[in-house]
Design a protein around this motif. Structure first.
Motif, PDB file in Angstrom:
ATOM      1  N   THR A 233       0.808  -1.229   0.000  1.00 33.00           N
ATOM      2  CA  THR A 233       0.000   0.000   0.000  1.00 33.00           C
ATOM      3  C   THR A 233       0.839   1.276   0.000  1.00 33.00           C
ATOM      4  O   THR A 233       0.373   2.309  -0.482  1.00 33.00           O
ATOM      5  CB  THR A 233      -0.939   0.023   1.225  1.00 33.00           C
ATOM      6  N   ASP A 234       2.072   1.222   0.524  1.00 36.67           N
ATOM      7  CA  ASP A 234       2.882   2.436   0.640  1.00 36.67           C
ATOM      8  C   ASP A 234       3.984   2.545  -0.416  1.00 36.67           C
ATOM      9  O   ASP A 234       4.496   3.640  -0.651  1.00 36.67           O
ATOM     10  CB  ASP A 234       3.539   2.503   2.028  1.00 36.67           C
ATOM     11  N   VAL A 235       4.355   1.421  -1.009  1.00 41.00           N
ATOM     12  CA  VAL A 235       5.439   1.435  -1.991  1.00 41.00           C
ATOM     13  C   VAL A 235       4.944   1.006  -3.370  1.00 41.00           C
ATOM     14  O   VAL A 235       5.253   1.636  -4.378  1.00 41.00           O
ATOM     15  CB  VAL A 235       6.604   0.510  -1.548  1.00 41.00           C
ATOM     16  N   LEU A 236       4.134  -0.054  -3.398  1.00 43.89           N
ATOM     17  CA  LEU A 236       3.721  -0.644  -4.670  1.00 43.89           C
ATOM     18  C   LEU A 236       2.258  -0.362  -5.011  1.00 43.89           C
ATOM     19  O   LEU A 236       1.622  -1.117  -5.737  1.00 43.89           O
ATOM     20  CB  LEU A 236       3.958  -2.169  -4.631  1.00 43.89           C
ATOM     21  N   GLN A 237       1.717   0.729  -4.481  1.00 46.22           N
ATOM     22  CA  GLN A 237       0.300   1.025  -4.714  1.00 46.22           C
ATOM     23  C   GLN A 237      -0.018   1.211  -6.197  1.00 46.22           C
ATOM     24  O   GLN A 237      -1.157   0.946  -6.633  1.00 46.22           O
ATOM     25  CB  GLN A 237      -0.149   2.261  -3.915  1.00 46.22           C
ATOM     26  N   ASP A 238       0.968   1.611  -6.980  1.00 46.66           N
ATOM     27  CA  ASP A 238       0.736   1.837  -8.406  1.00 46.66           C
ATOM     28  C   ASP A 238       0.558   0.539  -9.187  1.00 46.66           C
ATOM     29  O   ASP A 238       0.117   0.570 -10.348  1.00 46.66           O
ATOM     30  CB  ASP A 238       1.894   2.640  -9.018  1.00 46.66           C
ATOM     31  N   VAL A 239       0.905  -0.595  -8.573  1.00 41.74           N
ATOM     32  CA  VAL A 239       0.690  -1.874  -9.253  1.00 41.74           C
ATOM     33  C   VAL A 239      -0.353  -2.719  -8.528  1.00 41.74           C
ATOM     34  O   VAL A 239      -0.469  -3.916  -8.780  1.00 41.74           O
ATOM     35  CB  VAL A 239       2.010  -2.666  -9.398  1.00 41.74           C
ATOM     36  N   ASP A 240      -1.092  -2.108  -7.613  1.00 39.16           N
ATOM     37  CA  ASP A 240      -2.172  -2.804  -6.908  1.00 39.16           C
ATOM     38  C   ASP A 240      -3.452  -2.687  -7.726  1.00 39.16           C
ATOM     39  O   ASP A 240      -4.051  -1.615  -7.834  1.00 39.16           O
ATOM     40  CB  ASP A 240      -2.369  -2.207  -5.502  1.00 39.16           C
ATOM     41  N   PHE A 241      -3.906  -3.803  -8.287  1.00 42.21           N
ATOM     42  CA  PHE A 241      -5.074  -3.806  -9.154  1.00 42.21           C
ATOM     43  C   PHE A 241      -6.318  -3.290  -8.434  1.00 42.21           C
ATOM     44  O   PHE A 241      -7.111  -2.521  -8.991  1.00 42.21           O
ATOM     45  CB  PHE A 241      -5.330  -5.227  -9.680  1.00 42.21           C
ATOM     46  N   PHE A 242      -6.504  -3.701  -7.174  1.00 44.14           N
ATOM     47  CA  PHE A 242      -7.705  -3.316  -6.438  1.00 44.14           C
ATOM     48  C   PHE A 242      -7.712  -1.827  -6.103  1.00 44.14           C
ATOM     49  O   PHE A 242      -8.779  -1.195  -6.103  1.00 44.14           O
ATOM     50  CB  PHE A 242      -7.838  -4.159  -5.158  1.00 44.14           C
ATOM     51  N   GLN A 243      -6.540  -1.254  -5.824  1.00 49.11           N
ATOM     52  CA  GLN A 243      -6.486   0.191  -5.586  1.00 49.11           C
ATOM     53  C   GLN A 243      -6.805   0.957  -6.872  1.00 49.11           C
ATOM     54  O   GLN A 243      -7.479   1.981  -6.835  1.00 49.11           O
ATOM     55  CB  GLN A 243      -5.104   0.587  -5.065  1.00 49.11           C
ATOM     56  N   TRP A 244      -6.310   0.437  -7.986  1.00 55.56           N
ATOM     57  CA  TRP A 244      -6.614   1.076  -9.267  1.00 55.56           C
ATOM     58  C   TRP A 244      -8.107   0.976  -9.572  1.00 55.56           C
ATOM     59  O   TRP A 244      -8.728   1.953 -10.000  1.00 55.56           O
ATOM     60  CB  TRP A 244      -5.809   0.399 -10.381  1.00 55.56           C
ATOM     61  N   LEU A 245      -8.694  -0.185  -9.323  1.00 50.26           N
ATOM     62  CA  LEU A 245     -10.098  -0.430  -9.643  1.00 50.26           C
ATOM     63  C   LEU A 245     -11.036   0.410  -8.784  1.00 50.26           C
ATOM     64  O   LEU A 245     -12.075   0.886  -9.250  1.00 50.26           O
ATOM     65  CB  LEU A 245     -10.424  -1.918  -9.456  1.00 50.26           C
ATOM     66  N   THR A 246     -10.676   0.616  -7.508  1.00 52.32           N
ATOM     67  CA  THR A 246     -11.564   1.301  -6.557  1.00 52.32           C
ATOM     68  C   THR A 246     -11.096   2.716  -6.228  1.00 52.32           C
ATOM     69  O   THR A 246     -11.587   3.313  -5.278  1.00 52.32           O
ATOM     70  CB  THR A 246     -11.666   0.490  -5.248  1.00 52.32           C
ATOM     71  N   LYS A 247     -10.144   3.222  -7.004  1.00 49.86           N
ATOM     72  CA  LYS A 247      -9.590   4.554  -6.761  1.00 49.86           C
ATOM     73  C   LYS A 247      -9.051   4.676  -5.335  1.00 49.86           C
ATOM     74  O   LYS A 247      -9.324   5.621  -4.608  1.00 49.86           O
ATOM     75  CB  LYS A 247     -10.629   5.634  -7.040  1.00 49.86           C
ATOM     76  N   LYS A 248      -8.308   3.640  -4.927  1.00 48.45           N
ATOM     77  CA  LYS A 248      -7.579   3.561  -3.652  1.00 48.45           C
ATOM     78  C   LYS A 248      -8.473   3.445  -2.414  1.00 48.45           C
ATOM     79  O   LYS A 248      -8.006   3.607  -1.288  1.00 48.45           O
ATOM     80  CB  LYS A 248      -6.616   4.748  -3.501  1.00 48.45           C
ATOM     81  N   ARG A 249      -9.753   3.128  -2.624  1.00 50.88           N
ATOM     82  CA  ARG A 249     -10.621   2.906  -1.462  1.00 50.88           C
ATOM     83  C   ARG A 249     -10.380   1.520  -0.853  1.00 50.88           C
ATOM     84  O   ARG A 249     -10.542   1.335   0.351  1.00 50.88           O
ATOM     85  CB  ARG A 249     -12.085   3.072  -1.860  1.00 50.88           C
ATOM     86  N   ILE A 250     -10.037   0.560  -1.693  1.00 50.17           N
ATOM     87  CA  ILE A 250      -9.804  -0.810  -1.246  1.00 50.17           C
ATOM     88  C   ILE A 250      -8.484  -1.282  -1.841  1.00 50.17           C
ATOM     89  O   ILE A 250      -8.190  -1.016  -3.006  1.00 50.17           O
ATOM     90  CB  ILE A 250     -10.944  -1.745  -1.712  1.00 50.17           C
ATOM     91  N   CYS A 251      -7.686  -1.987  -1.034  1.00 51.11           N
ATOM     92  CA  CYS A 251      -6.436  -2.533  -1.543  1.00 51.11           C
ATOM     93  C   CYS A 251      -6.512  -4.064  -1.545  1.00 51.11           C
ATOM     94  O   CYS A 251      -7.449  -4.658  -0.991  1.00 51.11           O
ATOM     95  CB  CYS A 251      -5.250  -2.059  -0.704  1.00 51.11           C
ATOM     96  N   GLY A 252      -5.525  -4.681  -2.134  1.00 49.71           N
ATOM     97  CA  GLY A 252      -5.517  -6.138  -2.219  1.00 49.71           C
ATOM     98  C   GLY A 252      -5.535  -6.805  -0.859  1.00 49.71           C
ATOM     99  O   GLY A 252      -6.147  -7.865  -0.676  1.00 49.71           O
ATOM    100  N   GLU A 253      -4.896  -6.200   0.125  1.00 51.22           N
ATOM    101  CA  GLU A 253      -4.871  -6.774   1.469  1.00 51.22           C
ATOM    102  C   GLU A 253      -6.261  -6.750   2.120  1.00 51.22           C
ATOM    103  O   GLU A 253      -6.601  -7.650   2.890  1.00 51.22           O
ATOM    104  CB  GLU A 253      -3.866  -6.019   2.332  1.00 51.22           C
ATOM    105  N   ASP A 254      -7.064  -5.731   1.805  1.00 47.49           N
ATOM    106  CA  ASP A 254      -8.437  -5.680   2.315  1.00 47.49           C
ATOM    107  C   ASP A 254      -9.241  -6.873   1.803  1.00 47.49           C
ATOM    108  O   ASP A 254     -10.004  -7.495   2.554  1.00 47.49           O
ATOM    109  CB  ASP A 254      -9.131  -4.380   1.885  1.00 47.49           C
ATOM    110  N   VAL A 255      -9.063  -7.179   0.532  1.00 53.86           N
ATOM    111  CA  VAL A 255      -9.768  -8.310  -0.075  1.00 53.86           C
ATOM    112  C   VAL A 255      -9.299  -9.621   0.565  1.00 53.86           C
ATOM    113  O   VAL A 255     -10.106 -10.495   0.892  1.00 53.86           O
ATOM    114  CB  VAL A 255      -9.540  -8.334  -1.604  1.00 53.86           C
ATOM    115  N   TYR A 256      -7.990  -9.732   0.752  1.00 51.72           N
ATOM    116  CA  TYR A 256      -7.420 -10.934   1.381  1.00 51.72           C
ATOM    117  C   TYR A 256      -7.999 -11.134   2.786  1.00 51.72           C
ATOM    118  O   TYR A 256      -8.415 -12.236   3.159  1.00 51.72           O
ATOM    119  CB  TYR A 256      -5.902 -10.803   1.441  1.00 51.72           C
ATOM    120  N   ASN A 257      -8.019 -10.062   3.579  1.00 50.36           N
ATOM    121  CA  ASN A 257      -8.504 -10.168   4.953  1.00 50.36           C
ATOM    122  C   ASN A 257      -9.990 -10.525   5.006  1.00 50.36           C
ATOM    123  O   ASN A 257     -10.422 -11.287   5.881  1.00 50.36           O
ATOM    124  CB  ASN A 257      -8.247  -8.860   5.709  1.00 50.36           C
TER     125      ASN A 257
END
Length: 404
Positions: A60-84
């Motif tokens: 979330t702090d370094v690789l946010q530009d390659v996080d598909f879920f952050q891109w899809l949700t305009k940074k409201r949700i990240c991949g770790e949120d989905v995992y959890n």
């Protein structure tokens, strides 16, 4: 003579100041699950007095530009949120699916990932980096090698497979990996091309609270736990799990007097359902939300029912109590090894059918010989010569000294 003395004094002063400046260490960690952060906090406690140490959420702090879920949700949700979320629901199939996709995704964006890591490391200039997370270590190793930064990998799973992804055979002399147990099955998960000098054996990095003396009577009084009952602790990690509720429902059928300590973590939506369970009079219960006092709760427990994650497993192991692992559903691929390890050394048992919970708990409660066997085997494991508490500090000191 005066000039020479002054020059010598200046050099001595410079060296003294240089030695006083703490070396900078950055831990790359993840908010997926709670194990990575649990190990991160343990490392911070272990090292913060000697080093300038900080952690960063890599995804979330370094690789946010390659996080598909952050891109899809305009940074409201990240991949770790989905995992959890999947973890709480025990949607193991979905986690495996996202893991396979994630592995392919990081391969696809390998150059972008490497660029972002290089940028971050050049900006923050650490003297050493530590990773306690999977998937990105191949790229992180390349960055460390390119920038000549020592790199220590501390897997939070006994099975290191997911941590070794994309770590190629072009080895880096300033790279080390921590292994917890000198066990042939554990070492099989470390790539054969890694030489022995790259592997360091150390006690699993959990918080020092697990190794301090406990006043069990005081702990029971603090948590209002009966002093005359056997205690069964149910904990499914910091994120919590729906399985916690299912185990509590089955434990209501235990015939012996017991007290349940049910840790729900961050999954507070099941609290009302837990309080609605009709427990018989001989069974009492304490519901615990997310807490950093798990070591205390384990210290007063007679049996620990926990998920298969390596951090929870090792915390229970170092607490020296009979361990019952949750095998009632599919197990995460990187956690299956813990079942094998537990059975190999007879450290506890595994519940495969939720309906067997009361029978298994009764068996352990009333079989002192079985409990003694578990205790002896656990002590043999955690007191072996490779369970070195000082190993992590020593290897970090050596890596930093050799980097000069």
């Amino acid at each position: 003579m005066v000039k020479i003395g002054s020059a010598s004094l200046r050099i001595h002063t410079y060296n003294s100041i240089k030695n006083m400046i703490k070396k900078k260490i950055i831990i790359f960690t993840s908010a997926g699950g709670n194990g990575h952060m649990s190990v991160t906090r343990a490392l911070m406690d272990l090292l913060e007095q000697r080093y300038d140490i900080k952690y960063v959420y890599a995804y979330t702090d370094v690789l946010q530009d390659v996080d598909f879920f952050q891109w899809l949700t305009k940074k409201r949700i990240c991949g770790e949120d989905v995992y959890n979320y999947c973890l709480q629901k025990k949607w193991i199939f979905m986690i495996h699916f996202f893991f396979i996709i994630g592995r392919w995704y990081f391969w696809l964006y390998k150059k972008k990932t490497l660029s972002l890591l290089n940028k971050y490391l050049l900006e923050h200039k650490p003297d050493l980096i530590i990773s306690v997370m999977p998937l990105i270590n191949g790229a992180l190793l390349h960055s460390a090698k390119n920038l000549n930064i020592p790199f220590l990998l501390i897997p939070t799973d006994l099975d290191t497979t997911t941590f070794m992804y994309e770590i190629d055979k072009i080895l880096y002399k300033k790279f080390k990996i921590i292994a917890t147990f000198n066990d042939p099955d554990v070492l099989k998960t470390v790539p054969a091309y890694l030489h022995k000098e790259h592997i360091v054996f150390s006690r699993f990095p959990i918080r020092k609270d697990f190794f301090t003396h406990k006043d069990t009577v005081a702990i029971k009084n603090k948590w209002a736990v009966p002093v005359n009952k056997k205690i069964v602790l149910v904990m499914m990690g910091g994120q919590g799990s729906y399985a916690t509720l299912l185990f509590a429902q089955e434990l209501a059928h235990v015939m012996s007097p017991i007290h349940l300590i049910v840790c729900i973590g961050n999954f507070t939506t099941i609290e009302n359902a837990l309080t609605a369970i009709n427990f018989p009079d001989h069974i009492t219960i304490t519901i615990v939300k997310f807490t950093h006092e798990i070591a205390d709760l384990m210290a007063i427990a007679d049996i620990i029912i926990t998920k298969s994650g390596s951090v929870s497993f090792c915390e229970a192991l170092y607490s020296g109590k009979p361990i019952v692992l949750d095998g009632t559903s599919s197990t995460l691929l990187w956690e299956e090894f813990n079942h094998t390890f537990l059975k190999k050394y007879t450290l506890g048992d595994i519940i495969y059918n939720i309906k067997d919970t009361p029978r298994l708990i009764e068996k352990i409660l009333h079989n002192n010989e079985l409990v003694s066997t578990y205790a002896d085997n656990i002590n043999a494991i955690i007191r072996s010569e490779h369970q070195n508490n000082q190993a992590i500090q020593d290897i970090i000191h050596t890596m930093l000294e050799n980097a000069r």
